[in-house]
Design a protein around this motif. Sequence first.
Motif, short mmCIF file in Angstrom:
data_model
loop_
_atom_site.label_atom_id
_atom_site.label_comp_id
_atom_site.label_asym_id
_atom_site.label_seq_id
_atom_site.Cartn_x
_atom_site.Cartn_y
_atom_site.Cartn_z
N GLN A 160 -4.20 4.64 -4.38
CA GLN A 160 -5.40 5.47 -4.23
C GLN A 160 -6.21 5.50 -5.52
O GLN A 160 -7.45 5.42 -5.49
N GLU A 161 -5.53 5.63 -6.66
CA GLU A 161 -6.22 5.64 -7.95
C GLU A 161 -6.96 4.33 -8.18
O GLU A 161 -8.12 4.32 -8.63
N LEU A 162 -6.30 3.22 -7.87
CA LEU A 162 -6.92 1.92 -8.13
C LEU A 162 -8.08 1.64 -7.18
O LEU A 162 -9.08 1.03 -7.59
N LEU A 163 -7.96 2.08 -5.93
CA LEU A 163 -9.08 1.91 -5.01
C LEU A 163 -10.28 2.74 -5.45
O LEU A 163 -11.43 2.29 -5.41
N ALA A 164 -10.01 3.98 -5.91
CA ALA A 164 -11.09 4.86 -6.36
C ALA A 164 -11.76 4.33 -7.63
O ALA A 164 -12.96 4.52 -7.84
N LYS A 165 -10.97 3.62 -8.44
CA LYS A 165 -11.50 3.06 -9.69
C LYS A 165 -12.51 1.95 -9.42
O LYS A 165 -13.37 1.64 -10.26
N ASN A 166 -12.37 1.32 -8.24
CA ASN A 166 -13.30 0.26 -7.83
C ASN A 166 -13.33 -0.91 -8.81
O ASN A 166 -14.37 -1.48 -9.10
N GLY A 167 -12.13 -1.24 -9.32
CA GLY A 167 -12.01 -2.34 -10.28
C GLY A 167 -11.43 -3.58 -9.65
O GLY A 167 -11.77 -3.96 -8.52
N MET A 168 -10.52 -4.21 -10.36
CA MET A 168 -9.95 -5.49 -9.92
C MET A 168 -9.14 -5.36 -8.64
O MET A 168 -9.23 -6.20 -7.74
N MET A 222 0.80 -1.23 0.00
CA MET A 222 0.00 0.00 0.00
C MET A 222 0.83 1.27 0.00
O MET A 222 0.32 2.35 -0.31
N ASN A 223 2.12 1.18 0.31
CA ASN A 223 2.99 2.36 0.23
C ASN A 223 3.76 2.42 -1.09
O ASN A 223 4.67 3.23 -1.24
N SER A 224 3.40 1.56 -2.03
CA SER A 224 4.07 1.56 -3.34
C SER A 224 3.75 2.84 -4.10
O SER A 224 2.69 3.44 -3.92
N ASP A 225 4.67 3.24 -4.98
CA ASP A 225 4.40 4.38 -5.86
C ASP A 225 3.29 4.03 -6.84
O ASP A 225 2.40 4.82 -7.11
N ARG A 226 3.39 2.80 -7.39
CA ARG A 226 2.34 2.31 -8.30
C ARG A 226 2.13 0.82 -8.03
O ARG A 226 3.02 0.14 -7.54
N ILE A 227 0.96 0.34 -8.40
CA ILE A 227 0.63 -1.07 -8.27
C ILE A 227 0.24 -1.60 -9.65
O ILE A 227 -0.51 -0.96 -10.39
#
Length: 202
Positions: free
Chosen positions: A182-190, A162-167
Motif C-alpha cells: 500500500q505504501e509503495l502504490l501510494a508513493k507512485n514510484g517504481m 500483494m499480500n507480502s508484509d513488505r516489498i
Amino acid sequence: MKYGSNLGYALEIINLTLNSGEKIGIVGRTGAGKSSLVKVLFRLTHENTSGSILIDGQDISKFGVGYYRPQLGMIPQESSMFSGSIRRNLDPLNQFNVEEISGQQQLFGLCRVIVRKRKIVVLDEATANVDLETDKSIQELIRKEFSNCTVLTIAHRLETIMNSDRIIVMDKGAIAEIGTPQELLAKNGMFAQLVKTSDFGQ
C-alpha cells in the motif's frame, strides 16, 4: 557482489534487516539483482563479494556450506522430478517417516520444503509456470504452512506478492524502494510503475 572482477556490481550497497516470520516480496525488471540477492543468501558466490549476512546475529560465512545451505528452503521455478515413487520424489534421501510426508509436479518442491520445516524459505518465481488458479492454491498453502517462517518471494505476478508484509523493489543491483504494498502504490514510484505495466522481470 560482482560476477567477475572486470564486471560491474550485480549488487551494491545493500543494507537490509528482515524480521523473523516476515513475508517479503522481491520485484524488479530483468537484471535488477533479484536472483543475485538469493545467490548471496545461499552463499553461491565466493569471489568478488564483500559484506556480511547475519541470521539471528550469526555471520553465515562462519558456517560450512554443507551445514548452512540445508537450513534454508528453496522452491525454484523449475521443480525437478526423479524417476520412481511420489515418496522418493518428496524424500529422496529417505529422511522422514511416511506419516511425515504430506499432486501436480510444481507442488513437489513446495512439499519438500514443508516436510523439512525450514525457518527461511525462498520462492524463486516458484509459480511462474502454473495457471492463476493453481498459483492461488499454492499461495494459500504457503500462508498456512509457512506462517511462522521468513519467506522471500521473487515475484513474476502481482497477485503473488500483494499480500507480502513488505516489498523490496530492486533496480541496478540496489534496493530502489521498500515498504508495504500500500505504501509503495501510494508513493507512485517504481513499484507503482511495475504494477501498471505488469513488468515483473519475467
